[in-house]
Design an enzyme around this catalytic site. Structure first.
Site, PDB file in Angstrom:
ATOM      1  N   GLY A  85      53.143  23.960  50.167  1.00 41.61           N
ATOM      2  CA  GLY A  85      53.040  25.335  48.700  1.00 41.61           C
ATOM      3  C   GLY A  85      53.674  25.425  48.085  1.00 41.61           C
TER       4      GLY A  85
ATOM      5  N   ALA B 209      47.810  29.578  52.767  1.00 42.91           N
ATOM      6  CA  ALA B 209      46.572  30.301  52.312  1.00 42.91           C
ATOM      7  C   ALA B 209      45.347  29.963  51.293  1.00 42.91           C
ATOM      8  CB  ALA B 209      47.136  31.597  51.644  1.00 42.91           C
TER       9      ALA B 209
ATOM     10  N   THR C 276      49.742  40.023  49.517  1.00 37.11           N
ATOM     11  CA  THR C 276      49.343  39.695  47.755  1.00 37.11           C
ATOM     12  C   THR C 276      49.250  42.019  47.392  1.00 37.11           C
ATOM     13  OG1 THR C 276      47.747  39.489  46.456  1.00 37.11           O
ATOM     14  CG2 THR C 276      46.716  39.240  48.675  1.00 37.11           C
ATOM     15  N   ASP C 277      49.857  41.683  46.179  1.00 37.37           N
ATOM     16  CA  ASP C 277      49.127  43.437  45.342  1.00 37.37           C
ATOM     17  C   ASP C 277      47.941  43.160  45.990  1.00 37.37           C
ATOM     18  OD1 ASP C 277      49.952  40.461  43.915  1.00 37.37           O
ATOM     19  OD2 ASP C 277      49.061  41.751  42.076  1.00 37.37           O
TER      20      ASP C 277
ATOM     21  N   TYR D 170      39.182  36.924  47.662  1.00 35.30           N
ATOM     22  CA  TYR D 170      40.970  37.026  47.902  1.00 35.30           C
ATOM     23  C   TYR D 170      41.528  37.681  48.274  1.00 35.30           C
ATOM     24  CZ  TYR D 170      45.469  35.330  47.133  1.00 35.30           C
ATOM     25  OH  TYR D 170      47.041  35.290  47.514  1.00 35.30           O
TER      26      TYR D 170
ATOM     27  N   LYS E  47      43.197  38.661  52.288  1.00 34.26           N
ATOM     28  CA  LYS E  47      43.905  38.938  52.858  1.00 34.26           C
ATOM     29  C   LYS E  47      44.243  39.871  53.458  1.00 34.26           C
ATOM     30  CE  LYS E  47      47.431  36.175  51.691  1.00 34.26           C
ATOM     31  NZ  LYS E  47      47.649  35.397  52.631  1.00 34.26           N
TER      32      LYS E  47
ATOM     33  N   TRP F 116      52.650  37.209  41.749  1.00 34.47           N
ATOM     34  CA  TRP F 116      52.748  37.002  41.047  1.00 34.47           C
ATOM     35  C   TRP F 116      53.495  35.986  40.818  1.00 34.47           C
ATOM     36  CZ3 TRP F 116      52.966  39.993  35.840  1.00 34.47           C
ATOM     37  CH2 TRP F 116      51.816  41.093  35.532  1.00 34.47           C
TER      38      TRP F 116
HETATM   39  N1  LIG Z   1      50.553  31.697  44.357  1.00 37.69           N
HETATM   40  C1  LIG Z   1      50.650  33.738  44.648  1.00 37.69           C
HETATM   41  O1  LIG Z   1      50.549  33.927  43.042  1.00 37.69           O
HETATM   42  C2  LIG Z   1      50.570  34.926  45.389  1.00 37.69           C
HETATM   43  C3  LIG Z   1      51.335  36.399  44.807  1.00 37.69           C
HETATM   44  C4  LIG Z   1      50.395  37.106  46.245  1.00 37.69           C
HETATM   45  C5  LIG Z   1      50.650  36.664  47.410  1.00 37.69           C
HETATM   46  N2  LIG Z   1      50.515  35.237  47.765  1.00 37.69           N
HETATM   47  C6  LIG Z   1      50.056  34.452  49.166  1.00 37.69           C
HETATM   48  O2  LIG Z   1      51.680  33.725  49.136  1.00 37.69           O
HETATM   49  C7  LIG Z   1      51.926  33.037  50.255  1.00 37.69           C
HETATM   50  C8  LIG Z   1      52.278  31.693  50.200  1.00 37.69           C
HETATM   51  O3  LIG Z   1      51.430  31.282  48.329  1.00 37.69           O
HETATM   52  P1  LIG Z   1      51.876  29.823  47.542  1.00 37.69           P
HETATM   53  O4  LIG Z   1      51.443  29.811  46.499  1.00 37.69           O
HETATM   54  O5  LIG Z   1      53.028  29.243  48.222  1.00 37.69           O
HETATM   55  O6  LIG Z   1      49.914  28.542  47.933  1.00 37.69           O
HETATM   56  P2  LIG Z   1      50.366  27.556  47.742  1.00 37.69           P
HETATM   57  O7  LIG Z   1      50.916  26.834  46.778  1.00 37.69           O
HETATM   58  O8  LIG Z   1      48.470  28.120  47.239  1.00 37.69           O
HETATM   59  O9  LIG Z   1      50.167  26.867  48.591  1.00 37.69           O
HETATM   60  C9  LIG Z   1      48.836  27.207  50.301  1.00 37.69           C
HETATM   61  C10 LIG Z   1      49.480  26.418  50.848  1.00 37.69           C
HETATM   62  O10 LIG Z   1      48.273  26.648  51.978  1.00 37.69           O
HETATM   63  C11 LIG Z   1      47.580  25.373  52.422  1.00 37.69           C
HETATM   64  N3  LIG Z   1      46.356  25.607  52.972  1.00 37.69           N
HETATM   65  C12 LIG Z   1      45.187  25.535  52.452  1.00 37.69           C
HETATM   66  N4  LIG Z   1      43.813  25.480  53.279  1.00 37.69           N
HETATM   67  C13 LIG Z   1      45.088  25.661  54.586  1.00 37.69           C
HETATM   68  C14 LIG Z   1      44.673  25.405  55.771  1.00 37.69           C
HETATM   69  N5  LIG Z   1      43.015  25.495  55.926  1.00 37.69           N
HETATM   70  N6  LIG Z   1      45.445  25.091  56.866  1.00 37.69           N
HETATM   71  C15 LIG Z   1      46.611  24.382  56.349  1.00 37.69           C
HETATM   72  N7  LIG Z   1      47.066  25.020  55.454  1.00 37.69           N
HETATM   73  C16 LIG Z   1      46.193  25.051  54.486  1.00 37.69           C
HETATM   74  C17 LIG Z   1      47.270  24.614  51.172  1.00 37.69           C
HETATM   75  O11 LIG Z   1      46.951  23.338  50.956  1.00 37.69           O
HETATM   76  P3  LIG Z   1      46.644  21.977  50.013  1.00 37.69           P
HETATM   77  O12 LIG Z   1      47.422  22.549  48.185  1.00 37.69           O
HETATM   78  O13 LIG Z   1      46.094  21.419  49.962  1.00 37.69           O
HETATM   79  O14 LIG Z   1      45.029  23.697  49.717  1.00 37.69           O
HETATM   80  C18 LIG Z   1      48.495  24.902  50.345  1.00 37.69           C
HETATM   81  O15 LIG Z   1      49.571  23.259  50.396  1.00 37.69           O
HETATM   82  C19 LIG Z   1      50.075  32.837  50.701  1.00 37.69           C
HETATM   83  O16 LIG Z   1      49.858  34.261  51.557  1.00 37.69           O
HETATM   84  C20 LIG Z   1      49.400  33.585  49.047  1.00 37.69           C
HETATM   85  O17 LIG Z   1      47.840  34.454  49.811  1.00 37.69           O
HETATM   86  C21 LIG Z   1      50.632  34.302  46.793  1.00 37.69           C
END
Ligand SMILES: NC(=O)c1ccc[n+]([C@@H]2O[C@H](COP(=O)([O-])OP(=O)(O)OC[C@H]3O[C@@H](n4cnc5c(N)ncnc54)[C@H](OP(=O)(O)O)[C@@H]3O)[C@@H](O)[C@H]2O)c1
Length: 285
Positions: free
Chosen positions: A10, A60, A101-102, A125, A129, A150
């Site tokens: 991710g 996630a 997250t926010d 979501y 979280k 974001w």
């Molecule tokens: N993105 C945002 O804007 C945002 C905002 C606030 C907080 N966050 C939090 O920040 C963290 C990092 O976010 P990110 O943007 O880096 O997320 P991301 O790019 O969506 O990466 C999440 C990774 O988790 C993997 N995953 C999903 N289900 C899984 C499972 N059952 N077992 C193991 N791995 C699994 C996904 O694999 P697949 O792709 O194969 O499903 C993906 O590689 C997360 O906790 C997210 O909730 C993100």
């Protein structure tokens, strides 16, 4: 120090592993094929055998709108999966870092949220979280919860890439102007993550790039910095842009706790965006 990083495929997990390597910290990055976090036995085995000092849990279920129709899967990953990891960290007496997250906040008012403010998620979501946060808080003492928002990174889909694609394809975009928050560049956040995991200053923190903006202002800055000033950007109200999941209007988060604990804040978001566009080969300034 040796760490295990979930979600290495991710956006954030990828940059956390890179940052560890830069600083000579041994990091084992795992993806879903190596450790599906919903599989309790796999989580137990992989973390135990890795013999690490900490787990940095970046994996996630992050599809915010799809989550409204996939409640069970979203909860299994974000709440139960996080609990599986926390239980192993407790048994092994190692540190855990969890990203939230926010979207745990309801978005009322204009004041920046403090880490201890009441959590009242508006969507599935955010709710899952929040449940992940509760699992970590209830099981562990040696934990960090970092609320971020974001997010954009080199490795994955995000708002910046979507805007650049839509701008090129359509030449015009409508973007909501009544949700205010802060972008977070994963390369900047990864530095803080690696600083923090080496300490014992446990607790809940907010960590985003500095400054606040609306998604509309974020989009305008993306096109300006990418040299795509011909793209027409129209500000719209969230009501004019119906999506499945409700989003908070006020996603401003206070980073005062970082200062209070001697951690370096992230740079201002416009600066982060400039470095990011350069990194993905898109900066024409
Ligand atoms: N993105 C945002 O804007 C945002 C905002 C606030 C907080 N966050 C939090 O920040 C963290 C990092 O976010 P990110 O943007 O880096 O997320 P991301 O790019 O969506 O990466 C999440 C990774 O988790 C993997 N995953 C999903 N289900 C899984 C499972 N059952 N077992 C193991 N791995 C699994 C996904 O694999 P697949 O792709 O194969 O499903 C993906 O590689 C997360 O906790 C997210 O909730 C993100």
């Amino acid at each position: 120090m040796k760490v295990l990083v979930t979600g290495v495929k991710g956006q954030l997990g990828y940059d956390v592993v890179l940052e560890c390597k830069k600083r000579n910290i041994e990091a084992i990055g795992v993806e879903i094929d190596e450790m599906d976090i919903t599989d309790k036995a796999a989580v137990e085995k992989v973390i135990t055998e890795a013999q690490v000092d900490a787990v940095i849990h970046c994996a996630a279920y992050t599809a915010v709108d799809a989550a409204e129709d996939n409640v069970d899967l979203c909860r299994r990953v974000n709440a139960d999966g996080t609990k599986n990891i926390a239980e192993v960290c407790k048994r092994l007496d190692i540190k855990m870092m969890y990203f939230s997250t926010d979207y745990v906040f309801d978005g009322h008012g204009e004041r920046p949220w403090q880490p201890e403010d009441e959590r009242k998620p508006l969507n599935v979501y955010g709710q899952t979280k929040y449940e992940g946060e509760l699992a970590v808080e209830e099981l562990l003492q040696k934990y960090f919860i970092l609320r971020i928002s974001w997010v954009f990174g080199v490795n994955g889909k995000n708002f910046v890439k979507t805007m650049l694609r839509l701008g090129k394809e359509k030449g015009a975009v409508s973007v909501v102007n009544d949700q205010i928050g802060s972008p977070t560049y994963t390369a900047d956040l990864a530095r803080l993550v690696v600083d923090m995991i080496q300490t014992d200053k446990y607790g809940i923190y907010h960590a985003t790039n500095e400054g606040f903006c609306s998604w509309y202002e974020f989009a305008c800055e993306i096109f300006k910095q990418a040299g795509m000033m011909d793209v027409k950007v129209t500000p719209v109200d969230s009501t004019a842009f119906p999506v499945k999941a409700l989003r908070p209007k006020n996603s401003r988060m206070s980073k005062d706790k970082l200062d209070a604990n001697g951690f370096k804040r992230l740079p201002i978001w416009q600066d982060a965006l400039q470095r990011y566009l350069k990194e993905i080969g898109c900066n024409e300034i």
